[in-house]
Scaffold this active site. Structure first.
Site, PDB file in Angstrom:
ATOM      1  N   ARG A 234       6.436   2.732  21.243  1.00 21.34           N
ATOM      2  CA  ARG A 234       6.826   1.555  20.445  1.00 21.34           C
ATOM      3  C   ARG A 234       5.783   0.446  20.436  1.00 21.34           C
ATOM      4  NH1 ARG A 234      11.680   3.323  22.868  1.00 21.34           N
ATOM      5  NH2 ARG A 234      13.192   4.055  21.307  1.00 21.34           N
ATOM      6  N   LYS A 256      -3.263  -3.105   8.248  1.00 23.76           N
ATOM      7  CA  LYS A 256      -2.570  -2.054   7.499  1.00 23.76           C
ATOM      8  C   LYS A 256      -2.890  -0.707   8.119  1.00 23.76           C
ATOM      9  CE  LYS A 256      -1.851  -3.680   2.758  1.00 23.76           C
ATOM     10  NZ  LYS A 256      -2.167  -3.390   1.338  1.00 23.76           N
ATOM     11  N   GLU A 298     -15.194  -1.976  -2.816  1.00 23.24           N
ATOM     12  CA  GLU A 298     -14.321  -3.005  -2.254  1.00 23.24           C
ATOM     13  C   GLU A 298     -15.038  -4.354  -2.161  1.00 23.24           C
ATOM     14  OE1 GLU A 298     -11.203  -2.755  -1.730  1.00 23.24           O
ATOM     15  OE2 GLU A 298     -10.712  -0.647  -1.366  1.00 23.24           O
ATOM     16  N   LYS A 340     -11.362 -11.142   3.317  1.00 23.16           N
ATOM     17  CA  LYS A 340     -10.180 -10.380   3.729  1.00 23.16           C
ATOM     18  C   LYS A 340      -9.365 -11.166   4.747  1.00 23.16           C
ATOM     19  CE  LYS A 340      -7.603  -6.581   4.076  1.00 23.16           C
ATOM     20  NZ  LYS A 340      -8.146  -5.249   4.412  1.00 23.16           N
ATOM     21  N   GLU A 350       1.804  -8.771   3.044  1.00 21.78           N
ATOM     22  CA  GLU A 350       1.714  -8.474   1.616  1.00 21.78           C
ATOM     23  C   GLU A 350       2.977  -8.852   0.851  1.00 21.78           C
ATOM     24  OE1 GLU A 350       0.630  -4.563  -0.934  1.00 21.78           O
ATOM     25  OE2 GLU A 350      -0.816  -5.054   0.625  1.00 21.78           O
ATOM     26  N   ARG A 354      -1.656 -11.216  -0.827  1.00 24.85           N
ATOM     27  CA  ARG A 354      -2.390 -10.062  -0.307  1.00 24.85           C
ATOM     28  C   ARG A 354      -2.390  -8.897  -1.291  1.00 24.85           C
ATOM     29  NH1 ARG A 354      -2.375  -7.533   5.870  1.00 24.85           N
ATOM     30  NH2 ARG A 354      -3.914  -5.903   5.417  1.00 24.85           N
ATOM     31  N   ASN A 358      -5.371  -5.392  -3.977  1.00 25.13           N
ATOM     32  CA  ASN A 358      -5.173  -4.042  -4.509  1.00 25.13           C
ATOM     33  C   ASN A 358      -5.639  -3.904  -5.951  1.00 25.13           C
ATOM     34  OD1 ASN A 358      -3.980  -2.889  -2.162  1.00 25.13           O
ATOM     35  ND2 ASN A 358      -2.064  -3.932  -2.646  1.00 25.13           N
ATOM     36  N   HIS A 361      -6.222  -0.458  -7.398  1.00 24.74           N
ATOM     37  CA  HIS A 361      -5.685   0.538  -6.475  1.00 24.74           C
ATOM     38  C   HIS A 361      -4.516   1.329  -7.056  1.00 24.74           C
ATOM     39  CE1 HIS A 361      -8.311  -1.459  -3.701  1.00 24.74           C
ATOM     40  NE2 HIS A 361      -7.888  -0.763  -2.659  1.00 24.74           N
ATOM     41  N   HIS A 365      -5.055   5.015  -6.731  1.00 26.40           N
ATOM     42  CA  HIS A 365      -4.194   5.881  -5.926  1.00 26.40           C
ATOM     43  C   HIS A 365      -3.636   7.029  -6.763  1.00 26.40           C
ATOM     44  CE1 HIS A 365      -3.313   2.631  -2.641  1.00 26.40           C
ATOM     45  NE2 HIS A 365      -4.539   3.103  -2.596  1.00 26.40           N
ATOM     46  N   HIS A 378     -11.953   7.331  -1.625  1.00 29.47           N
ATOM     47  CA  HIS A 378     -11.085   6.205  -1.970  1.00 29.47           C
ATOM     48  C   HIS A 378     -11.818   5.179  -2.837  1.00 29.47           C
ATOM     49  CE1 HIS A 378      -8.069   3.095  -1.709  1.00 29.47           C
ATOM     50  NE2 HIS A 378      -8.910   2.286  -1.101  1.00 29.47           N
TER      51      HIS A 378
END
Length: 478
Positions: A234, A256, A298, A340, A350, A354, A358, A361, A365, A378
Site C-alpha cells: 500500500r 503519474k 513533449e 511541468k 489533473e 494539468r 495532453n 495525446h 493514444h 509515444h
C-alpha cells in the site's frame, strides 16, 4: 554571455557565445521571460477555457480566460553562479534550496554542473536534479533513501549500460543494499502481467515497507515502477532516474504512474510522487536518434501550450538538440521540468489545467492503441496527434494558419511524423478516442490550441463536424 538569459522586449533573436540563438521575448500581453544573466525567467501561460472547460475561472478576469495557473516559475533563477567546487555541490545547492517554495524554483549549484528544480507539494515536495555525471554521485541518491534497501527496476536495454553504476552509487558507504529486477524493453510490455514480476521480486527478497523502488530507464519503466511503489504494501518510497528525453522532460515529473490495457493506454494507474528525480544528461549519449526525436515532441508541446519563448528558442536551436549539444540539451530539459512542475503544483491530480499537458495525446493514444503498443513510440504518436489537434484548431477558426504551419514544420524538422499511419480510418480514431481519460460523462473533450501561440483550451464544446473533417483529411477520406 549567459546562454540562458532572455532579455529585451522585441521578439527577435541573437546568437550567444555558446552558439545558442536566444529569443528576445515581448513582455507585454504575452508570455514573458524577463531578466539578464543571473536573473529569473518567468514561465507563463495563457490557457483559455470555453463553456465546457472543467475549471474555475479567476474572478478578476473574463470567464473564458484561465488565470492562477500561470504563476512565475522562479523568483531568482540563476541569481548567482556559485563558485562551489564539485565536492561542495550537493551541500551548497541543498542549503540554498527552500524546503517548500510557493512555486517551482531552479537553483544553479555551480557553473556547468548541476541545477535543481524544486517541485513544491507540501510534505511531498521533491527536487529534480539536472546535470552531468550525476549517476556517480551516490550522496545525491542516498539522501532520498530513508531505509536500507533499494529495488532497482530497469529493462534489458538500460541494465547493461547503467545498472552497475547506479548500484555502486547506492551501495557506496555500506548503508544500503540493492536488489534489481530487469523487465523486457518496450511499450508492449507495459502490462499488469509484466508488472507482477516486480512484486514477485520484492516478495522473494522479503522487502518491507522501508524499501525504496528506483526506476532506472525511460517512461515505461518510470510509470511501471511508480505504480508498483504505490501498490506494494500500500505504498513504499519511490525514486526516478530517467534515461530518455521523454522521461527526463515529462513522464518522470508529476507522479503519474500506471500500465496500459488492450482497450486503452494508461487507463490503470495512480498518482504517486517520487522522493526525487535525478536526471543525468550523460545517459542520453546512448539513446538512439529515434528515441531522442520522440522526446522532443513533449518539449515542443510546452512551447505550444504555455511557453512561447521556448517555442521560438526551439525553432532557432532545434539543430543543436538533434546534434546532442550538452548546453542546449540541459537547457531544454530544465525549461521543460520547470513548465511541468509549475502545472503539477497548480493541479496535481489533473482536475483542471494539468489536462492541457495532453495536447495531441487523445489522437496520439488512439494511434498507439490502434497500431499496437510499441509499433509507434509515444512521442511519435504525440507528434502526429499534435499536428492533428492544430489542424482541428485551425478548422475551428481558433488559430491562424501560420501557427499550424509552424507546428507542422517544427515536428517535421525534428524527424517526427506529422500524420497517422495510412491504415487508420476516421471511424477507428473515433472509437479509440471514446476511451480516453478526458472523456467526461460520455463527452469527448480535447486539448486544442486557441488564440496566439501559447493559448490552449480543454473542451468538449467544439463543432464535431470539423473533427470529422480533420480525421478524414489525415485518413485519406477513409
Amino acid at each position: 554571455m549567459n546562454p540562458y538569459s532572455f532579455r529585451g522586449s522585441v521578439p527577435t533573436s541573437r546568437t550567444s557565445s555558446t552558439g545558442l540563438r536566444q529569443p528576445r521575448v515581448a513582455t507585454a500581453g504575452s508570455h514573458h521571460h524577463s531578466g539578464h544573466a543571473g536573473e529569473a525567467h518567468a514561465v507563463q501561460s495563457s490557457c483559455s477555457s470555453s463553456a465546457s472547460t472543467a475549471y474555475a475561472s479567476s474572478p478578476s478576469r473574463p470567464a473564458n480566460i484561465f488565470s492562477g495557473v500561470n504563476r512565475r516559475a522562479v523568483e531568482k533563477l540563476r541569481q548567482t553562479r556559485m563558485a562551489s567546487t564539485p565536492s561542495q555541490l550537493s551541500a551548497s545547492a541543498t542549503a540554498d534550496a527552500p524546503t517548500a517554495p510557493s512555486a517551482p524554483v531552479s537553483h544553479v549549484a555551480a557553473p556547468g554542473t548541476m541545477k535543481i528544480v524544486q517541485v513544491p507539494l507540501g510534505d511531498r515536495s521533491y527536487p529534480i536534479y539536472i546535470g552531468t555525471g550525476l549517476l556517480d554521485k551516490g550522496e545525491l541518491l542516498q539522501q532520498h533513501v530513508p531505509g536500507k534497501k533499494v529495488l532497482i527496476v530497469t529493462n534489458e536495454t538500460v541494465a547493461p549500460l547503467y545498472l552497475e553504476r547506479c548500484t555502486a552509487a547506492l551501495t557506496s558507504g555500506g548503508r544500503i543494499s540493492v536488489e534489481s529486477v530487469i523487465l523486457p524493453d518496450g511499450e508492449e510490455f507495459k502490462t499488469m502481467e509484466v508488472l507482477g514480476s516486480v512484486f514477485t521480486k520484492a516478495l522473494e527478497c522479503r522487502l518491507d515497507r522501508g524499501v525504496t523502488f528506483l526506476a532506472l530507464g525511460g517512461g515505461v519503466i518510470g510509470d511501471m515502477t511508480g505504480f508498483a511503489a504505490a501498490c506494494y504494501q500500500r505504498g513504499v518510497h519511490f525514486v526516478q532516474v530517467p534515461t530518455t528525453v521523454m522521461a527526463q522532460v515529462d513522464s518522470s515529473v508529476g507522479g503519474k504512474t500506471g500500465v496500459n490495457h488492450p482497450l486503452g493506454k494508461n487507463m490503470i494507474g495512480a498518482f504517486y510522487q517520487p522522493r526525487c528525480v535525478l536526471i543525468d544528461v550523460d545517459t542520453l549519449s546512448s539513446l538512439p536518434n529515434r528515441e531522442l526525436a520522440s522526446g522532443l515532441s513533449e518539449v515542443i508541446k510546452y512551447g505550444l501550450i504555455r511557453d512561447t519563448a521556448l517555442f521560438v528558442w526551439l525553432e532557432e536551436n532545434l539543430d543543436l538538440l538533434l546534434a546532442r549539444d550538452p548546453v542546449a540539451t540541459a537547457y531544454a530539459i530544465e525549461r521543460s521540468c520547470i513548465n511541468k512542475a509549475e502545472v503539477v503544483v497548480q493541479d496535481e491530480r489533473e482536475g483542471g489545467v494539468r489536462a492541457t499537458l495532453n495536447l495531441g495525446h487523445t489522437f496520439g493514444h488512439a494511434i498507439e492503441t490502434g497500431t499496437g503498443y510499441g509499433a509507434w513510440l509515444h512521442g511519435e504518436a504525440v507528434s502526429a496527434g499534435t499536428v492533428m489537434a492544430a489542424d482541428l484548431s485551425y478548422r475551428l477558426g481558433w488559430i491562424d494558419r501560420s501557427l499550424l504551419d509552424r507546428t507542422r514544420t517544427l515536428m517535421q524538422r525534428a524527424g517526427l511524423p506529422i500524420g497517422p499511419p495510412e491504415a487508420m480510418t476516421a471511424a477507428q480514431f473515433l472509437g479509440l478516442m471514446a476511451v480516453d481519460k478526458k472523456v467526461l460523462e460520455g463527452q469527448l473533450r480535447l486539448v486544442l490550441l486557441k488564440g496566439p501561440l501559447g493559448g490552449c483550451v480543454v473542451t468538449g464544446d467544439f463543432d464535431h463536424a470539423k473533427l470529422q473533417e480533420t480525421l478524414l483529411h489525415f485518413c485519406g477520406g477513409k
